[in-house]
Design a protein around this motif. Structure first.
Motif, PDB file in Angstrom:
ATOM      1  N   ARG A 492      36.715  20.689  38.921  1.00  0.00           N
ATOM      2  CA  ARG A 492      35.851  19.954  39.854  1.00  0.00           C
ATOM      3  C   ARG A 492      36.599  18.756  40.436  1.00  0.00           C
ATOM      4  NH1 ARG A 492      30.724  19.497  35.826  1.00  0.00           N
ATOM      5  NH2 ARG A 492      30.100  21.704  35.785  1.00  0.00           N
ATOM      6  N   HIS A 493      37.349  18.066  39.589  1.00  0.00           N
ATOM      7  CA  HIS A 493      38.080  16.886  40.040  1.00  0.00           C
ATOM      8  C   HIS A 493      39.172  17.264  41.041  1.00  0.00           C
ATOM      9  CE1 HIS A 493      39.371  12.685  39.641  1.00  0.00           C
ATOM     10  NE2 HIS A 493      40.608  13.150  39.686  1.00  0.00           N
ATOM     11  N   LEU A 494      39.923  18.315  40.740  1.00  0.00           N
ATOM     12  CA  LEU A 494      40.984  18.750  41.651  1.00  0.00           C
ATOM     13  C   LEU A 494      40.417  19.130  43.012  1.00  0.00           C
ATOM     14  CD1 LEU A 494      43.144  21.006  39.275  1.00  0.00           C
ATOM     15  CD2 LEU A 494      43.597  18.643  39.978  1.00  0.00           C
ATOM     16  N   VAL A 495      39.247  19.750  43.003  1.00  0.00           N
ATOM     17  CA  VAL A 495      38.608  20.156  44.259  1.00  0.00           C
ATOM     18  C   VAL A 495      38.020  18.953  44.989  1.00  0.00           C
ATOM     19  CG1 VAL A 495      36.641  21.442  45.202  1.00  0.00           C
ATOM     20  CG2 VAL A 495      38.175  22.527  43.557  1.00  0.00           C
ATOM     21  N   ASP A 496      37.333  18.084  44.276  1.00  0.00           N
ATOM     22  CA  ASP A 496      36.701  16.930  44.922  1.00  0.00           C
ATOM     23  C   ASP A 496      37.722  15.982  45.523  1.00  0.00           C
ATOM     24  OD1 ASP A 496      34.224  17.915  44.279  1.00  0.00           O
ATOM     25  OD2 ASP A 496      33.976  16.683  42.473  1.00  0.00           O
ATOM     26  N   LYS A 497      38.888  15.885  44.883  1.00  0.00           N
ATOM     27  CA  LYS A 497      39.965  15.051  45.433  1.00  0.00           C
ATOM     28  C   LYS A 497      40.806  15.818  46.454  1.00  0.00           C
ATOM     29  CE  LYS A 497      39.630  11.108  43.162  1.00  0.00           C
ATOM     30  NZ  LYS A 497      39.526   9.785  43.852  1.00  0.00           N
ATOM     31  N   ALA A 498      40.528  17.114  46.578  1.00  0.00           N
ATOM     32  CA  ALA A 498      41.267  17.984  47.513  1.00  0.00           C
ATOM     33  C   ALA A 498      42.769  17.952  47.254  1.00  0.00           C
ATOM     34  CB  ALA A 498      40.961  17.614  48.961  1.00  0.00           C
ATOM     35  N   TYR A 499      43.152  17.904  45.971  1.00  0.00           N
ATOM     36  CA  TYR A 499      44.552  18.103  45.620  1.00  0.00           C
ATOM     37  C   TYR A 499      44.897  19.572  45.824  1.00  0.00           C
ATOM     38  CZ  TYR A 499      44.220  13.587  43.211  1.00  0.00           C
ATOM     39  OH  TYR A 499      44.041  12.259  42.908  1.00  0.00           O
ATOM     40  N   TYR A 500      44.022  20.397  45.274  1.00  0.00           N
ATOM     41  CA  TYR A 500      44.084  21.837  45.480  1.00  0.00           C
ATOM     42  C   TYR A 500      42.724  22.287  46.010  1.00  0.00           C
ATOM     43  CZ  TYR A 500      48.206  22.211  42.445  1.00  0.00           C
ATOM     44  OH  TYR A 500      49.444  22.097  41.883  1.00  0.00           O
ATOM     45  N   ALA A 501      42.751  23.263  46.890  1.00  0.00           N
ATOM     46  CA  ALA A 501      41.520  23.944  47.274  1.00  0.00           C
ATOM     47  C   ALA A 501      41.818  25.427  47.231  1.00  0.00           C
ATOM     48  CB  ALA A 501      41.063  23.526  48.663  1.00  0.00           C
ATOM     49  N   GLY A 502      41.102  26.150  46.403  1.00  0.00           N
ATOM     50  CA  GLY A 502      41.355  27.573  46.267  1.00  0.00           C
ATOM     51  C   GLY A 502      41.069  28.339  47.547  1.00  0.00           C
ATOM     52  N   VAL A 503      41.747  29.454  47.708  1.00  0.00           N
ATOM     53  CA  VAL A 503      41.493  30.371  48.818  1.00  0.00           C
ATOM     54  C   VAL A 503      40.836  31.639  48.265  1.00  0.00           C
ATOM     55  CG1 VAL A 503      42.523  31.727  50.680  1.00  0.00           C
ATOM     56  CG2 VAL A 503      43.456  29.458  50.114  1.00  0.00           C
ATOM     57  N   THR A 504      41.486  32.248  47.293  1.00  0.00           N
ATOM     58  CA  THR A 504      40.968  33.431  46.619  1.00  0.00           C
ATOM     59  C   THR A 504      41.825  33.702  45.389  1.00  0.00           C
ATOM     60  OG1 THR A 504      40.320  35.745  46.933  1.00  0.00           O
ATOM     61  CG2 THR A 504      42.413  35.071  47.897  1.00  0.00           C
ATOM     62  N   SER A 505      41.418  34.654  44.580  1.00  0.00           N
ATOM     63  CA  SER A 505      42.297  35.213  43.548  1.00  0.00           C
ATOM     64  C   SER A 505      42.859  36.499  44.137  1.00  0.00           C
ATOM     65  CB  SER A 505      41.531  35.509  42.254  1.00  0.00           C
ATOM     66  OG  SER A 505      41.240  34.325  41.548  1.00  0.00           O
ATOM     67  N   PRO A 506      44.062  36.457  44.701  1.00  0.00           N
ATOM     68  CA  PRO A 506      44.562  37.613  45.458  1.00  0.00           C
ATOM     69  C   PRO A 506      44.755  38.833  44.573  1.00  0.00           C
ATOM     70  CG  PRO A 506      46.310  36.013  45.103  1.00  0.00           C
ATOM     71  CD  PRO A 506      45.042  35.374  44.625  1.00  0.00           C
ATOM     72  N   PRO A 507      44.460  40.004  45.103  1.00  0.00           N
ATOM     73  CA  PRO A 507      44.622  41.219  44.305  1.00  0.00           C
ATOM     74  C   PRO A 507      46.091  41.507  44.020  1.00  0.00           C
ATOM     75  CG  PRO A 507      44.112  41.776  46.577  1.00  0.00           C
ATOM     76  CD  PRO A 507      43.993  40.287  46.466  1.00  0.00           C
ATOM     77  N   ILE A 508      46.359  41.996  42.818  1.00  0.00           N
ATOM     78  CA  ILE A 508      47.698  42.446  42.445  1.00  0.00           C
ATOM     79  C   ILE A 508      47.671  43.965  42.388  1.00  0.00           C
ATOM     80  CG2 ILE A 508      49.528  42.326  40.717  1.00  0.00           C
ATOM     81  CD1 ILE A 508      48.283  39.792  39.663  1.00  0.00           C
ATOM     82  N   TYR A 509      48.696  44.588  42.943  1.00  0.00           N
ATOM     83  CA  TYR A 509      48.754  46.039  42.826  1.00  0.00           C
ATOM     84  C   TYR A 509      50.199  46.500  42.717  1.00  0.00           C
ATOM     85  CZ  TYR A 509      50.231  47.000  47.704  1.00  0.00           C
ATOM     86  OH  TYR A 509      50.937  47.092  48.873  1.00  0.00           O
ATOM     87  N   HIS A 510      50.361  47.646  42.089  1.00  0.00           N
ATOM     88  CA  HIS A 510      51.654  48.317  41.988  1.00  0.00           C
ATOM     89  C   HIS A 510      51.570  49.646  42.733  1.00  0.00           C
ATOM     90  CE1 HIS A 510      52.413  45.401  38.927  1.00  0.00           C
ATOM     91  NE2 HIS A 510      51.904  46.067  37.913  1.00  0.00           N
ATOM     92  N   ASN A 511      52.696  50.065  43.260  1.00  0.00           N
ATOM     93  CA  ASN A 511      52.823  51.416  43.798  1.00  0.00           C
ATOM     94  C   ASN A 511      53.663  52.261  42.848  1.00  0.00           C
ATOM     95  OD1 ASN A 511      51.371  51.387  46.235  1.00  0.00           O
ATOM     96  ND2 ASN A 511      53.024  50.316  47.299  1.00  0.00           N
ATOM     97  N   PHE A 512      53.217  53.484  42.584  1.00  0.00           N
ATOM     98  CA  PHE A 512      53.946  54.417  41.739  1.00  0.00           C
ATOM     99  C   PHE A 512      54.203  55.717  42.501  1.00  0.00           C
ATOM    100  CE2 PHE A 512      51.444  51.824  38.796  1.00  0.00           C
ATOM    101  CZ  PHE A 512      52.390  51.466  37.850  1.00  0.00           C
ATOM    102  N   ARG A 513      55.302  56.349  42.188  1.00  0.00           N
ATOM    103  CA  ARG A 513      55.513  57.712  42.643  1.00  0.00           C
ATOM    104  C   ARG A 513      54.669  58.655  41.770  1.00  0.00           C
ATOM    105  NH1 ARG A 513      57.621  58.668  47.485  1.00  0.00           N
ATOM    106  NH2 ARG A 513      58.263  60.734  46.717  1.00  0.00           N
ATOM    107  N   PRO A 514      54.231  59.795  42.333  1.00  0.00           N
ATOM    108  CA  PRO A 514      53.483  60.752  41.511  1.00  0.00           C
ATOM    109  C   PRO A 514      54.305  61.161  40.285  1.00  0.00           C
ATOM    110  CG  PRO A 514      53.374  61.348  43.838  1.00  0.00           C
ATOM    111  CD  PRO A 514      54.377  60.234  43.734  1.00  0.00           C
TER     112      PRO A 514
END
Length: 534
Positions: A492-514
């Motif tokens: 809450r403090h980091l956000v209220d002071k706007a040191y950090y403001a989150g955007v999202t938790s970006p998805p992680i993915y891997h690509n595999f060959r069959p």
């Protein structure tokens, strides 16, 4: 003496025996079914997995002092952690079977796993544990996990498989040992003593794969650990890690079959990957880090909280980012913490998308007609895409924004280490509140926003004493509800002071060959022990 049963009892006994036979038959059938199902699900042994990773200039495989992509991915295969988080946030014992705190969290006792060997054949035990923690605390190691040196008072060997850590002040120490990208891994003391500074060319851990060799270009070859303590694992004979400077070149390599796995693939290729019949896309069920906007609060105009709240907060259309950049796979969030954490609190009401409110704050700060620069690294085009959305909306209210792309290693050095980049897109990996002392505050080794720094060399004036109190409380909290309260107060403090403001938790993915099977998502523990090739 013979026992004589009445006729009625004989009939009952026959019925009972028949029932036992039926029950036994059912049990045997179930066991056989489970056996064959288990056999079908079990991995196939053999094969060399070729993995494409992001490029890294650092090729010195010391997990205590280096943290580039090559070190991250290779050492996760070669070493183990004391414990690691499961996808639901619970803790799984690894090299430590159990632990407990005493004296209000100032003393921690670790009961270490027995029967574990380093790759060089030496024992994993309390002496090895102490040696590793002492090495991380030693200034000459230049360990990036500086919290150990600042926090730990001493490490003692109680017996062969029991270690005692005494802290300078009470704290939730186990959080510092949980598996992940920037957490302690344990190396063989005997290898370092034998080879001296050249030990990195002969590294030995306790992990499922052992170091084989490294080419001049950084391509690294690992081989199967035949004596791994988790019986039956790993399945692969070896893993080859090849680095790519260009994300497109890496993606072309997986599509052409030059590599078998594209680890942590760039998201701009997600839709292409999904439509390719020769690729199998695996998306993480939970993302253990947050993508944020962050600004250096010691540099103008970011030393003005009105500017930070306007641009990091109200001016970013997070819903549009999630919809267009990440194809709706994730949701918007203002909280810098990972939304997968069980203490996560929705703070989206702090900064709803509101250009009028952003404009009013920027007018007060004299920013209309001015220009700001957003610097992003080149590991993915997603960061620049987010910048483009923000730039377009800022232009509507009279503020110009330029987007500067920077090579990744240069960006790390200038943003995180030298603090020369005013405004960028930092990631936050530390979920536990006790870990954030490494990320914000005056002693943090990587503090890109410079939150909580001292304004003079004599350390008489701190720009945010409230943050120091919150960090201290977070470090001391041992159990709920204190831990949850500390966690939420910090963010809450980091956000209220706007040191950090989150955007999202970006998805992680891997690509595999069959034909590549068996990968298991375990937050940021990207380990290939269960992977096999058909």
């Amino acid at each position: 003496m013979a026992w004589v049963f009445p006729e009625k009892e004989v009939a009952m006994e026959r019925k009972r025996v028949l029932g036992m036979r039926v029950t036994f038959t059912i049990l045997v059938s179930v066991c056989l079914l489970m056996f064959f199902q288990g056999s079908a699900l079990a991995g196939k042994y053999g094969g060399i997995l070729k993995v494409g990773i992001k490029w890294d200039a650092r090729k010195y495989l010391d997990p205590h002092s280096q943290k580039g992509y090559l070190v991250i991915w290779t050492t996760q295969q070669m070493y183990n952690y004391l414990a690691r988080e499961r996808n639901d946030g619970t803790i799984e014992p690894r090299l430590a079977e159990s632990w407990r705190s005493e004296d209000g969290g100032r003393v921690w006792i670790f009961n270490l796993r027995k029967g574990v060997k380093f790759h060089d054949g030496t024992d994993w035990d309390a002496v090895a544990f102490k040696w590793n923690v002492d090495r991380m605390m030693a200034p000459e190691t230049k360990c990036y996990m500086k919290a150990f040196r600042l926090w730990v008072d001493r490490v003692e060997v109680v017996d062969k498989y029991t270690a005692k850590v005494t802290l300078k002040r009470p704290g939730y120490l186990i959080a510092s040992f949980l598996g992940g990208i920037f957490k302690p891994k344990f190396i063989s003391p005997a290898v370092v003593k034998r080879y001296g500074k050249d030990w990195v060319n002969h590294p030995a851990g306790t992990g499922p794969f052992m170091f084989d060799r490294m080419d001049p270009d950084g391509t690294t070859y690992l081989k199967r650990n035949p004596n791994y303590w988790e019986k039956g694992l790993p399945y692969l004979d070896g893993v080859v890690f090849k680095m790519y400077r260009d994300p497109q070149a890496r993606h072309n390599a997986i599509r052409a079959g030059e590599i078998d796995m594209e680890m942590s693939a760039s998201f701009e290729h997600y839709l292409i990957s999904k439509s390719d019949p020769n690729l199998v896309v695996s998306v993480a069920p939970a993302t253990p880090y947050g993508l944020n906007l962050g600004a250096n609060v010691t540099m103008a105009p970011w030393n003005d909280i009105r500017v930070r709240k306007a641009i990091l907060g109200y001016a970013l259309d997070r819903k549009k980012v999630c919809r267009t950049v990440y194809h709706g796979l994730v949701g918007p969030k203002v909280n810098p913490c990972s939304s997968a954490h069980y203490y996560y609190e929705d703070l989206n009401d702090r900064y709803p998308f509101d250009l009028e409110k952003a404009k009013a704050l920027l007018q007060e700060a004299g920013m209309i007609g001015k220009t700001v620069i957003l610097t992003v690294n080149n590991t993915t085009s997603s960061y620049a895409s987010i910048g483009t959305i923000l730039k377009s909306d800022l232009a509507k209210i009279g503020v110009n924004m330029k987007i500067e792309k920077m090579e990744y290693i240069t960006w790390i050095r200038r943003f995180y280490i030298a603090h020369k980049v005013p405004f960028s897109t930092p990631l936050s990996y530390f979920n536990d509140p006790a870990g954030w002392v490494q990320y914000v505050g005056p002693t943090a080794p990587m503090n890109p926003t410079q939150a909580g720094v001292w304004l003079d060399k004599e350390k008489k004036v701190n720009q945010d004493p409230a943050l120091l109190k919150i960090l201290a409380a977070a470090g001391k909290a041992i159990k709920d509800p204190e831990r949850k309260n500390a966690f939420q107060a910090l963010f809450r403090h980091l956000v209220d002071k706007a040191y950090y403001a989150g955007v999202t938790s970006p998805p992680i993915y891997h690509n595999f060959r069959p034909g590549v099977k068996g990968y298991r998502w375990r937050l940021l523990n990207l380990i290939l022990d269960t992977v096999y090739m058909e």
